[in-house]
Write a protein that holds these residues in place. Structure first.
Motif, short mmCIF file in Angstrom:
data_model
loop_
_atom_site.label_atom_id
_atom_site.label_comp_id
_atom_site.label_asym_id
_atom_site.label_seq_id
_atom_site.Cartn_x
_atom_site.Cartn_y
_atom_site.Cartn_z
N ARG A 66 0.75 -1.15 -0.37
CA ARG A 66 0.34 0.32 -0.13
C ARG A 66 0.73 1.20 0.21
NH1 ARG A 66 -3.01 -3.49 -1.14
NH2 ARG A 66 -4.70 -4.09 -0.37
N LEU A 142 5.87 17.45 1.24
CA LEU A 142 4.82 16.96 2.82
C LEU A 142 3.38 15.92 2.49
CD1 LEU A 142 6.73 19.16 4.20
CD2 LEU A 142 5.29 19.21 5.93
N GLY A 143 3.71 14.58 2.13
CA GLY A 143 2.53 14.09 1.73
C GLY A 143 2.50 13.00 0.22
N GLY A 145 2.32 9.75 -3.42
CA GLY A 145 1.78 8.41 -3.33
C GLY A 145 0.48 8.45 -2.64
N PHE A 146 0.57 7.19 -2.56
CA PHE A 146 -1.21 6.78 -1.29
C PHE A 146 -1.03 6.82 0.18
CE2 PHE A 146 -3.95 3.36 -0.52
CZ PHE A 146 -5.21 3.90 -0.34
N LEU A 147 -1.79 7.32 0.61
CA LEU A 147 -1.35 7.40 2.48
C LEU A 147 0.16 7.22 2.57
CD1 LEU A 147 -3.92 4.89 3.01
CD2 LEU A 147 -4.38 7.25 3.03
N TYR B 364 -8.04 10.05 4.02
CA TYR B 364 -7.58 8.50 3.07
C TYR B 364 -6.06 10.12 2.98
CZ TYR B 364 -9.96 5.10 2.69
OH TYR B 364 -11.12 4.00 2.47
N SER B 365 -5.21 10.05 2.00
CA SER B 365 -4.05 10.21 2.18
C SER B 365 -4.17 12.68 2.47
CB SER B 365 -3.57 10.89 0.52
OG SER B 365 -3.89 9.79 0.53
N ILE B 366 -3.29 13.11 3.21
CA ILE B 366 -3.57 14.38 3.83
C ILE B 366 -1.56 14.77 3.01
CG2 ILE B 366 -2.95 15.38 5.58
CD1 ILE B 366 -4.16 13.43 7.47
N ALA B 367 -1.87 16.02 2.47
CA ALA B 367 -0.51 16.98 2.36
C ALA B 367 -0.48 18.28 1.99
CB ALA B 367 -0.28 16.03 0.44
N TYR B 440 -8.28 9.29 -3.58
CA TYR B 440 -7.10 8.39 -3.05
C TYR B 440 -5.93 9.62 -2.73
CZ TYR B 440 -9.36 3.89 -3.37
OH TYR B 440 -10.10 2.83 -2.78
N ALA B 441 -5.51 10.50 -3.35
CA ALA B 441 -3.90 11.00 -3.10
C ALA B 441 -4.20 12.12 -3.53
CB ALA B 441 -3.59 10.21 -3.80
N ALA B 442 -3.98 13.26 -2.70
CA ALA B 442 -3.40 14.29 -3.48
C ALA B 442 -1.52 14.77 -3.18
CB ALA B 442 -3.87 15.04 -2.88
N THR B 443 -1.01 15.69 -4.13
CA THR B 443 0.34 16.41 -3.76
C THR B 443 1.05 17.14 -4.57
OG1 THR B 443 2.69 15.43 -4.38
CG2 THR B 443 0.86 14.66 -5.76
N MET B 495 -5.35 5.99 -8.22
CA MET B 495 -4.74 5.40 -6.43
C MET B 495 -3.92 6.25 -5.80
SD MET B 495 -6.94 2.75 -6.80
CE MET B 495 -7.36 1.27 -6.95
N SER B 496 -3.13 6.44 -6.60
CA SER B 496 -1.53 7.35 -5.77
C SER B 496 -1.06 8.64 -7.19
CB SER B 496 -0.68 6.79 -5.47
OG SER B 496 0.00 6.06 -7.20
N ALA B 497 -0.16 9.40 -6.81
CA ALA B 497 0.16 10.85 -7.24
C ALA B 497 1.62 11.22 -6.85
CB ALA B 497 -0.79 11.90 -7.81
N CYS B 498 2.47 11.42 -7.68
CA CYS B 498 4.12 11.67 -7.41
C CYS B 498 4.47 12.72 -8.05
CB CYS B 498 4.81 11.20 -6.17
SG CYS B 498 5.28 9.65 -8.21
N SER B 576 0.48 2.96 -3.82
CA SER B 576 1.82 3.94 -3.55
C SER B 576 2.40 3.42 -4.85
CB SER B 576 2.58 3.72 -2.24
OG SER B 576 2.29 4.77 -1.62
#
Lengths: 633, 605
Positions: A66, A142-143, A145-147, B364-367, B440-443, B495-498, B576
């Motif tokens: 995850r 700061l944060g 990806g996923f969680l 869920y995700s925190i940024a 789900y995700a934030a950046t 699901m995710s991002a970077c 991720s």
């Protein structure tokens, strides 16, 4: 078409919901879904393409992974990985062995400075590293990806380059800043406004060994203390159930662990055991009562045994599946601790130690057990009481975000649940109506607001804000007689109370009687010369009234100076605008523009479009050296 | 957008359902039918004595027919897979000739499976040059022998996945097979075009052609599992994390908020300023979150209870951020009821100083980032489902419409007002547009280099958002979703991002983790899939099954999806994903965590 999942809310019974439901059921019964997938690692081939090197690098873990958090844990100059998994181990550490003795990378920790306009964490700061004539760029996140949150350290691999040409940090909200002194292989703090790369202390050189990870064997054994007792159907037959607590024990003569467990039970003193043989289910004659009793006797069990029937097994099975997601079948042995009211309190899947049962029996009789704490396998803290979750707090959350319709809907739904005939219920109901009145009043729904405020007052006659806002709502709705009557009532309660005098002035203002309003505010200020709402209102009337006879630039400026001294006034755009209006009316347009400019500064970042546009128009007016009067907006 | 149901009309609704169901159920169907039954070795020793189960309570997995979704090729696919598994085993075992007896048709044609001519990429990677037709091999078996000879030791693992299938008439089927085989430090990734002929009940290989080939060699042992030496001495770690989520799903009541899906993340920061970074780990409801301090020897020490952060409430995401600018990281915990905000007191304790409920969202995700340049950190929280307690115990929510859903929970952007006060400014800043898309995700990143921070948001089921911040231009914190014009809508289950600069051109590029489904790819390309729907909708469904995206920032406010072209779209069912220079060569590599739910039933499909 009515059930199409592409267009409408899915309805229970639709194919769409069924499909998800079926899938969820399959998973609960043990099916995988995109399981045994191996994690991926793609090697960047000079920015032109990537190669799948997951397995070659050793990162192709078969876990249901995850989260990924990166950091150079052992500070040896390469990036290690911490991951979370659904499968065991649920946290995994992958050590990177790529660094050539820490000599082909460099790392930086960026630290912002408030004087440079940057938070200390330096989120969003961008570092440009120049090596060999090329720039490499990384940002502090700061944060992502996923969680996941990776280290704030920025790690730069350098490949063959043995020299760092330049390090420049672009601070958010700040200037770009060059840093001197960074060398290949180093770890540096880059503190904003210092211009120097400061060497960071290095952790000890101890390297974690690579040891084989030996996970415990999966087990179906479980002790489940229920957070709330589970009732059994009343029509069940449980043979030889004693008064008081009882331990139902399912067993079979062919089950070795069952026999061992029975023997342990038999050797213990006074366990309220009810042994239930499971070999005669569904009409099978698996074992005779005589033989079953003989086995119990030889195990040292005094109590008379009995046979479990299908209905009992089904009921016990249901207790588990109602509470526990993952339950495949009823193991043997299995035991259920019942309290004196014949409710299931503890479930033991598989063999249970006598000491565990004895301890749980004791716990059952203790009064001060937090049922939820007893039901979790490890101690910790719950957030109980930390969050305010009553309807008014929830509605407040919606209101804060500007979701007034949700706030209204939530409060209206809660009307059915708060309330009640007792005094407390009435007070709570009054509070809810009060908030509903506020929402409607803000939305300009005066009649509905009036109605809610009246209900609030009916529920709690002491709720003074409801009376005040009812009065104002009546005035805003143009119901002058009722509003003035309310004012008279308020004043009768407490003559000379500046709050009520101020309401009276507000009512006059809402009804368009500015002269009377001004007189009213003056009366308030005669009692309390620092009564801010009255200062603000009076300043505004003196500065912007449509009636030239009421306007008075000189007095307005005098009031504005008072207003400017109020706590928070210098950052409050509404106050600043009123102050600007006063100066404009007095003919001092330079100060008016200065104050309006301040107002814009504080309104701009988060103000709504309408307010900003109104303020900008005002500034334009002042530039034309014209004051603002009410009819001109 | 136009809804398919309106266009397609009543007659096609059955087809729509069939297609959807196929997409949803196929993977499971395949896994179930090919999998083993419960493995007795997984039972506890004590129970295994007699495999003791109360008669009549045994749970049998539902038998499933891969053709059930109405796709004949899915049945074929399952049958052909058994043949591919034989090939896989033969390569691993090394007794190729004997193991593959009878797998081919008479006169089976095979190209070489190891190319003679290669294109080199540095000293680690070589490939079959694009458009090259590889020479015929003596035999299929000989081609496999050559493939195996690349490995000096026995290969460790191999996989063969059918990623495309179509009928070739006369009991023939064409498949595209992704074949991978590896050992420590080496791996071969290839794509084979196979034709199969059905003879009796069996599918036999009629021809095989090497379509793509990539050989990767890196120093062996680049990464190694050091979990045991880092954490094995800690009791809490052993007791809690050496057990799977499935284990805890069998012991902890659902009402505690435990979820089968294991959506728990982690956060890293140096909490006490000792130069060593520490870890906070989220846990499902009923298990306490854990804070592990990093000891100088590299091992973990549990300080969760002592530091007051051992929350038992369901937690998905958490984040360290120095919210009061005092130099130590404070903690945001995304618990079931909302955000718990804890102040770090000198690296010895965390104290609850504020809480924020979400306006209908489960965190869920925190940024975090400073969005308004007032020198303090603001933060964004993804609120995946609408309300805590409504759908959190379920594996699935019910997105509507499936491929572009907007009935999720609200996300929230909180402005830091100082003194531990935070205000929800989502709507005030324009971020409430498209704000309920199962995020789900934030950046955060200043992707357009205009001096303020912008936000990318990965949404499950639907379109992703790129909220451009216009603060630097206008002085107003106003976010506009420019995903469409920037080309980063990415209509796929995000699901995710970077962010990271993969091509070292100074502009931040974007990698988005999506769900990749082999079954979805096999089905969604077929003409019968969503017959009656317009081409755009079909395209969106296909994109839904298409995998991860790498968006190259072209420097003009726009992005180009180069994920497929550059070979990084196949991240499987991704969670991720992260840019990281794994080998210190100065180029950002990519790591992807994946896999949804593995239980006892499956082989490695």
């Amino acid at each position: 078409m009515s059930q199409s999942p592409l267009g409408e809310e899915p309805k229970p019974g639709s194919t769409y919901i069924d499909a998800f439901g079926e899938l969820a059921q399959r998973i609960r019964k043990g099916a995988s879904f995109s399981g045994r997938e191996r994690n991926c690692a793609f090697l960047n081939l000079g920015g032109k393409s990537f190669a799948d090197a997951s397995a070659a690098l050793g990162l192709d873990l078969e876990q249901d992974s995850r989260g990924i958090a990166l950091c150079d844990w052992d500070q040896d100059g390469d990036i290690d990985l911490w991951m979370t998994n659904r499968t065991a181990p649920r946290i995994q550490f992958m050590r990177n062995e790529s660094a050539a003795a820490g000599k082909n990378s460099v790392a930086f920790l960026l630290v912002g400075d408030l004087l440079g306009g940057c938070p200390l964490d330096a989120a969003g700061a961008r570092l440009v590293l120049s090596v060999g004539g090329t720039d490499r760029v990384q940002t502090v996140h700061l944060g992502d990806g996923f969680l996941s949150q990776s280290s704030r350290w920025l790690h730069f691999g350098l490949g063959e380059f043995g020299k760092i040409d330049r390090v420049v940090v672009h601070w958010p909200a700040g200037e770009a800043e060059a840093f001197e002194g960074a060398e290949v292989g180093g770890r540096y703090l880059l503190k904003q406004l210092t211009g120097k790369a400061a060497a960071a202390q290095r952790r000890g050189s101890k390297v974690l060994e690579i040891k084989e990870l030996v996970l415990p064997e999966p087990t179906e054994l479980a002790r489940i203390w229920l957070s709330e007792p589970a009732d059994l159907p009343t029509d069940l037959t449980i043979p030889n159930l004693p008064n008081g607590p009882a331990l139902l024990n399912l067993w079979a003569s062919w089950c070795a662990p069952c026999l061992a467990e029975l023997k342990a039970f038999g050797a213990a003193d006074g366990l309220p055991i009810v042994p239930l043989n499971t070999e005669n289910l569904e009409g099978n004659e698996g074992i005779s009562a005589k033989k079953a009793n003989a086995i119990l006797k030889s195990a040292g069990i005094e109590q008379a045994g009995g046979f479990a029937d299908t209905k009992l097994i089904e009921a016990l099975d249901k207790v588990i599946t109602d509470r526990i997601y993952r339950h495949r079948n009823m193991p043997l042995p299995a035991s259920f601790l019942l309290d004196k009211d014949r409710r299931v309190r503890v479930i033991y899947k598989g063999k249970v130690e006598v000491a565990t049962v004895v301890a749980d029996l004791k716990k059952l009789s203790e009064a001060n057990i937090n049922p939820r704490d007893a039901a979790v396998p490890f101690s910790g803290r719950w957030s109980d009481g930390i969050f305010k979750k009553h309807p008014i707090a929830v509605a407040g959350t919606y209101r804060e975000g500007g979701y007034d319709d949700d706030a209204r809907e939530y409060l209206q739904r809660s009307l059915a649940n708060v309330g009640g005939e007792n005094a407390g219920g009435k007070l709570r109901l009054a509070d809810v109506h009060m908030r509903l009145g506020d929402i409607d009043r803000d939305a300009g729904k005066h009649e509905s607001a009036i109605n809610h405020y009246r209900l609030a007052i009916a529920g709690n006659p002491q709720l003074m804000p409801a009376r005040i806002f009812l009065t104002l709502s009546l005035a805003e709705a143009g119901r002058s007689e009722e509003a003035l009557q309310m004012v008279a009532n308020l004043k009768a309660v407490s003559p000379g109370n500046p709050n009520f005098l101020n309401v009276e002035a507000d009512v006059h203002r809402a009804l368009g009687n500015e002269a009377q309003a001004a007189t009213g505010y003056r009366a308030v200020l005669a009692i309390n010369h620092r009564y801010i709402p009255a200062i603000e209102a009076l300043t505004a009337i003196l500065a912007t009234s449509a009636d030239a006879g009421i306007r008075d630039g000189v007095e307005a400026v005098k009031m504005a100076e008072h207003l400017g001294g109020a706590p928070g006034a210098r950052v409050n755009p509404r106050f600043l605008l009123t102050i600007a209006d006063a100066y404009a009316e007095s003919g001092n347009f330079d100060t008016a523009l200065h104050e309006a400019g301040n107002a814009l500064k504080y309104l701009l970042p988060y103000g709504d479009d309408q307010k900003i546009s109104r303020l900008q128009k005002r500034i334009f007016r002042f530039k034309e050296r014209k004051p603002y009067h009410v009819e001109q907006d | 957008m136009l809804l398919v149901s309106e266009r397609a009309g009543c007659d096609n609704s059955t087809m729509i359902h069939r297609s959807l169901k196929a997409l949803l159920l196929l993977s499971v169907g395949l896994l179930v039918c090919c999998g083993k039954k419960n493995d007795p070795e997984d039972m506890n020793t004590e129970l295994r004595d007699s495999e003791a189960v109360v008669p009549g309570t045994e749970v049998e997995l539902l038998p499933d027919d891969p053709g059930e979704g109405g796709w004949e090729t899915e049945s074929w696919s399952a049958e052909i897979q058994t043949q591919l598994n034989r090939i896989k085993s033969a390569l691993l075992d090394g007794n190729i000739e004997s193991a593959l007896a009878g797998i081919e048709t008479e006169g089976c044609q095979s190209t070489r499976l190891v190319p003679q001519k290669r294109e080199e990429f540095g000293d680690r990677v070589s490939r079959l040059p694009a458009g090259t037709e590889e020479a015929p091999a003596e035999s299929f078996a000989q081609a496999l022998v050559e493939l195996r000879e690349l490995f000096s030791q026995s290969p460790r693992h191999a996989s063969a996945k059918i990623v495309g299938i179509s009928s070739a008439g006369n009991n023939k089927a064409d498949t595209r097979v992704a074949f991978q085989i590896d050992a420590a430090g080496i791996q071969v990734n290839s794509q084979w075009d196979c034709r199969w002929q059905q003879e009796g009940r069996d599918w036999k290989l009629a021809s095989i052609r090497l379509a793509e080939f990539e050989e990767v060699r890196v120093p062996a042992g680049a990464f190694a599992d050091a979990t045991e030496s880092a954490a094995g001495q800690d009791t809490t770690f052993r007791e809690q994390f050496y057990r799977s989520q499935d284990h805890w799903m069998a012991c902890i009541e659902m009402r505690m908020g435990i979820d089968i899906s294991g959506w728990q993340g982690l956060a890293i920061a140096d909490i006490d300023g000792d130069g060593l970074e520490d870890i906070y780990v989220s846990q499902p409801g009923g298990l306490p979150n854990r804070l592990y301090r990093h000891r100088p020897d590299g091992t973990l020490a549990d300080v969760s209870a002592k530091f007051g952060v051992d929350w038992l409430d369901t937690t998905h995401g958490s984040l360290f951020a120095d919210l009061d600018n005092d130099g130590d990281p404070d903690l945001l915990v995304g618990a079931a009821d909302g955000i718990i905000i804890m102040e770090n007191h000198g690296g010895f304790q965390f104290e609850v100083v504020a809480t924020k409920l979400l306006p209908a969202g489960l965190a869920y995700s925190i940024a975090a980032a400073d969005i308004d340049q007032d020198s303090d950190l603001d933060f964004f929280v993804c609120g995946y489902t609408p309300r805590a307690g409504v759908s959190r115990h379920h594996v699935f929510v019910h997105p509507v419409p499936f491929h572009d859903a907007n009935n999720g929970g609200r996300n929230a952007l909180f402005r830091n007002d100082g003194d531990w006060r935070f205000t929800d400014v989502t709507r005030a800043t324009g971020m409430d547009e498209k704000n309920t898309r199962f995020s789900y995700a934030a950046t955060w990143e200043d992707y357009d280099l205009d001096g303020d921070l912008d936000l990318y948001l990965a949404n499950d089921f639907g379109r992703n958002s790129l909220y451009r911040n216009d603060f630097s231009q206008s002085g107003r914190v106003r976010f506009t979703d420019v995903a469409d014009e920037a080309g980063v809508v990415d209509i796929a289950p995000g699901m995710s991002a970077c962010w990271g600069d993969y091509n070292n051109d100074g502009h931040a590029d974007l990698y988005v983790g999506n769900m990749f489904s082999s079954a979805g790819n096999r089905i969604a390309v077929q003409p019968e899939f969503l017959a009656g729907a317009d081409a755009a909708t079909r395209g969106e469904f296909l994109r839904h099954a298409g995998g991860n995206s790498l968006f190259k920032n072209t420097g003009d406010g726009k992005f180009a999806d180069v994920g497929k072209q550059l070979g990084v779209s196949g991240g499987r069912w991704a969670w991720s994903s992260k840019f990281a220079d794994l080998d210190n060569d100065g180029w950002q590599d990519i790591v992807v965590a994946n896999g949804f739910i593995t239980q006892e039933d499956t082989g490695d499909l």
